[in-house]
Design an enzyme around this catalytic site. Sequence first.
Site, PDB file in Angstrom:
ATOM      1  N   SER A 272       0.909  -1.273  -0.033  1.00 40.47           N
ATOM      2  CA  SER A 272      -0.124   0.137  -0.024  1.00 40.47           C
ATOM      3  C   SER A 272       0.930   1.339  -0.018  1.00 40.47           C
ATOM      4  CB  SER A 272      -0.771  -0.043   1.328  1.00 40.47           C
ATOM      5  OG  SER A 272      -1.513   1.204   1.377  1.00 40.47           O
ATOM      6  N   LYS A 278       0.401  -3.629   4.782  1.00 40.08           N
ATOM      7  CA  LYS A 278      -0.460  -4.358   4.195  1.00 40.08           C
ATOM      8  C   LYS A 278       0.261  -5.296   3.271  1.00 40.08           C
ATOM      9  CE  LYS A 278      -4.354  -2.698   3.107  1.00 40.08           C
ATOM     10  NZ  LYS A 278      -5.506  -2.050   2.142  1.00 40.08           N
ATOM     11  N   ASN A 280      -1.812  -6.959   0.312  1.00 41.91           N
ATOM     12  CA  ASN A 280      -2.869  -6.999  -0.606  1.00 41.91           C
ATOM     13  C   ASN A 280      -3.016  -8.355  -1.583  1.00 41.91           C
ATOM     14  OD1 ASN A 280      -3.825  -4.314   0.414  1.00 41.91           O
ATOM     15  ND2 ASN A 280      -2.760  -3.292  -0.933  1.00 41.91           N
ATOM     16  N   ARG A 311     -26.314  -4.607 -43.061  1.00 43.36           N
ATOM     17  CA  ARG A 311     -25.123  -4.117 -42.231  1.00 43.36           C
ATOM     18  C   ARG A 311     -25.563  -2.995 -41.210  1.00 43.36           C
ATOM     19  NH1 ARG A 311     -21.699  -3.466 -45.510  1.00 43.36           N
ATOM     20  NH2 ARG A 311     -20.927  -5.585 -45.594  1.00 43.36           N
TER      21      ARG A 311
END
Length: 392
Positions: A272, A278, A280, A311
């Site tokens: 982080s 952290k 993650n 088309r």
Amino acid sequence: MADDWGLLEPLGAAASATSDDAVLAALVEVERGLVRAWGDVLGDNLSAVAAALDAGALDREALLAGARSGGVPVIALVEQLRAQAEAIGEGAGDRVHAGATSQDILDSALVLVARAALAEARGHLVIAGAALVALAAQERDTGSIARTLGQHAEPTTIGVSVAGWLDGVSSAIEAVDGTVFPVQLGGAVGTGAAFDRIAGRAGAAAELRAALAAELGLADPGRAWHTERSPILRIAGTAALVATTLGRIGREVAFLARTEIGEVALASTGGSSAMPHKRNPVDAVLLTANGLRAPGLIATVHAASVSQDARPPGEWHAEWQALRGLVRLALESAAAAAGLAGGLTIDRDAVARNAAMSAHLENHPAPTLAASARIVAAATERFRSLTPKDAS
């Protein structure tokens, strides 16, 4: 020319098979294949003309300008390819794109890109599945607590949870294996009349379509499917299934990796910018994100299929990026899933600690373990039946 180099697409490096370069190469391969197919139908040796078509020598700025002015990249592409062919002999340029329309080339090219990308995704899925087979067997008897509606429910095992993820991977492989990748060739309005006219005989359009399919290794659908978009819907559906199935696995892994849960750990984690402590679960997060992106893209493809005329004015054009986006998500997610599955570890102490919070729930270990053994065995057998040459 600005390139999308992945700043906001962390898994983008896995999806080079869907890049603009890949699409351009596929467009040229379809034009090459069409030249060779005409050679087959007319009994003429056009290999030198086909070989003269060189994607690497194209003026990309001119292609961009042509795509902007014509609304489709094929018009400017054909101009340059005809010039390349003309350089080897007068009149050779007329052999390029003979009787075809832009939709024939672009549809077939995107099908080629989708086939290559989903084949590559399948390889990653097999790797992910093999890792989950091993993990399910390892944790078959690891008692845990199942959760329904966010609450503790009944005892289960980690092996059962992993078997559920494995079944998702098997479903994705099954979808890829069951997807048909057809060529598109119908001429200006899907009748193939120009092909018959050029060949000077009725039925040449069907011969040419079959020859082009063989040249490109695509299926011959036996028809032109200009505004009948079920082939694209099926391809898009497969890609969406892969991305969303793997997104569900990512979401479950991210939940189990939460600090207060802590039942799984990923081999590769991210930090982080504000909180250095952290770790993650990045791959799980990105799988979840891709799964959440897929529904919007599949909605675009489905909406575009409600079109008109030979088309439509806008529906077909809206489909290109949505289809490519879905195929890219499928490939990115499959690559991430292979890495995630191969590095997952189970914290059995955390699993036991969480289960002990609901020790009052009725618990019959023997039936639970017997059920776990059956579920793990069934999921493993299903995966191996789908991958007899791939799975160990």
